[in-house]
Design an enzyme around this catalytic site. Structure first.
Site, PDB file in Angstrom:
ATOM      1  CG  HIS A 126       7.848  -2.858  -5.681  1.00  0.00           C
ATOM      2  ND1 HIS A 126       7.457  -3.196  -6.994  1.00  0.00           N
ATOM      3  CD2 HIS A 126       7.069  -3.118  -4.849  1.00  0.00           C
ATOM      4  CE1 HIS A 126       6.047  -3.070  -6.804  1.00  0.00           C
ATOM      5  NE2 HIS A 126       5.609  -2.767  -5.693  1.00  0.00           N
ATOM      6  CG  ASN A 133      -1.046   1.913  -3.738  1.00  0.00           C
ATOM      7  OD1 ASN A 133      -0.230   0.953  -3.312  1.00  0.00           O
ATOM      8  ND2 ASN A 133      -0.820   2.410  -4.810  1.00  0.00           N
ATOM      9  CG  HIS A 134      -1.721  -1.300  -7.034  1.00  0.00           C
ATOM     10  ND1 HIS A 134      -0.297  -0.984  -7.203  1.00  0.00           N
ATOM     11  CD2 HIS A 134      -2.168   0.042  -7.626  1.00  0.00           C
ATOM     12  CE1 HIS A 134       0.119  -0.120  -7.624  1.00  0.00           C
ATOM     13  NE2 HIS A 134      -0.947   0.875  -7.880  1.00  0.00           N
ATOM     14  CG  ASP A 158       5.057  -4.792  -2.845  1.00  0.00           C
ATOM     15  OD1 ASP A 158       5.442  -4.921  -1.621  1.00  0.00           O
ATOM     16  OD2 ASP A 158       4.348  -3.996  -3.219  1.00  0.00           O
ATOM     17  CG  HIS A 184       3.743   1.317  -2.024  1.00  0.00           C
ATOM     18  ND1 HIS A 184       3.142   1.189  -3.073  1.00  0.00           N
ATOM     19  CD2 HIS A 184       4.471   2.664  -2.525  1.00  0.00           C
ATOM     20  CE1 HIS A 184       3.045   1.920  -3.813  1.00  0.00           C
ATOM     21  NE2 HIS A 184       3.845   3.066  -3.495  1.00  0.00           N
ATOM     22  CG  HIS A 220       1.514  -1.081   0.557  1.00  0.00           C
ATOM     23  ND1 HIS A 220       2.129  -2.202   0.033  1.00  0.00           N
ATOM     24  CD2 HIS A 220       1.116  -0.300  -0.536  1.00  0.00           C
ATOM     25  CE1 HIS A 220       2.152  -2.005  -1.117  1.00  0.00           C
ATOM     26  NE2 HIS A 220       1.578  -0.917  -1.801  1.00  0.00           N
ATOM     27  CD  GLU A 242      -0.242  -3.075  -3.800  1.00  0.00           C
ATOM     28  OE1 GLU A 242      -1.330  -2.262  -3.617  1.00  0.00           O
ATOM     29  OE2 GLU A 242       0.872  -2.132  -4.031  1.00  0.00           O
ATOM     30  CG  ASN A 243       2.292  -4.703  -6.814  1.00  0.00           C
ATOM     31  OD1 ASN A 243       1.319  -3.926  -7.513  1.00  0.00           O
ATOM     32  ND2 ASN A 243       3.139  -4.526  -5.988  1.00  0.00           N
TER      33      ASN A 243
HETATM   34 FE   LIG Z   1       1.709  -0.298  -3.702  1.00  0.00          FE
END
Ligand SMILES: [Fe+2]
Length: 263
Positions: free
Chosen positions: A180, A67-68, A8, A178, A153, A39-40
């Site tokens: 991290h 999920n983001h 990520d 996910h 993820h 996604e982040n």
């Molecule tokens: Fe995530």
């Protein structure tokens, strides 16, 4: 074929890590294909069209998510137009975007590579069953190419490990994202699938999974809501390099990457 998959990318420091470190890493590892979870990438949560374009222009072939993915509204239309940014394939079917991307280019020697993205269900959201979704996706992509990479993820190692075993021999790699936090369990499973529970993140290590450490410590102590600001100290790239046999699609090896990029 050498595939580099990066964890990520966290906000601005994560993007800077890619800007400063990606080309050197690609050269060192002789990577043919570059996949990164984005996604982040926008302020530590979600991704915008501008940031996605920026990362693709830096040489990333496919951006996976989680999920983001829908955190920023402006990404909805973009997901319909840009196949190189993936949503998790087990979101409800009418949500914007695609969960699978199959491509070939000069770097892949014109061989097709399939990348797909799924979310776990334990301690995240109510996604459709990722195992059944994987079956469905593999049944059609395996007719096109044996080189198949999954970014799974998910929060818990047990769900990720179960997916690794479930897909062993059917895909080239099951790579977790996910949490991290990079795990030390990378291996090639007996039937030829490269596996790691989590590749970690690209971003600030002096943090709690990317967020300023003081904020999260405070949050655990007093339980009051806090604004999560991304840290920017001791920035590293985390990922994995997978060597894949082009004919069979089986992995020869998987190696963890953890490299400091800037202070
Ligand atoms: Fe995530």
């Amino acid at each position: 074929m050498i595939v580099l998959l990066l964890g990520d990318i966290i906000g601005n420091p994560g993007r800077k890590c890619i800007e400063k470190g990606l080309s050197i890493l690609v050269e060192e590892e002789k990577a043919d294909v570059i996949i990164a979870n984005g996604e982040n990438a926008a302020g530590g949560i979600g991704i915008t069209p501008e940031i996605s374009d920026y990362l693709l222009n830096l040489g990333i072939d496919v951006i996976t998510s989680g999920n983001h993915i829908y955190k920023k509204k402006e990404i909805f239309d973009y997901l319909e137009k840009e196949p190189r940014l993936l949503k998790p394939a087990n979101y409800p079917p009418d949500t914007p975007g695609n969960g699978v991307y199959i491509f070939s280019n000069k770097k892949t020697n014109s061989l097709e590579v399939a990348v797909f993205n799924l979310c776990g269900r334990v301690f995240i959201d109510n996604f459709d069953c990722p195992f059944r979704a994987a079956d469905k996706i593999i049944s059609f992509i395996s007719q096109k190419t044996p080189i198949i990479i999954l970014d799974f993820h998910a929060e818990v190692t047990s769900e990720k490990m179960a997916m690794g075993w479930y897909l062993d021999g059917r895909v080239s790699a099951v790579i977790g994202t996910h949490t991290h936090v990079q795990t030390a369990d990378e291996r090639v499973l007996p039937k030829g699938t490269a596996y790691i529970s989590d590749v970690g993140m690209c971003g600030p290590r002096n943090s709690v999974i990317g967020v300023k450490k003081e904020i999260i410590v405070e949050r655990f102590i007093n339980m009051l809501p806090q604004r999560f600001n991304v840290a920017d100290s001791d920035n590293w790239i985390n990922g994995a390099v997978i060597d894949i046999d082009e004919k069979s699609g089986k992995a020869n090896s998987i190696k963890r990457i953890s490299k400091k990029i800037y202070d």
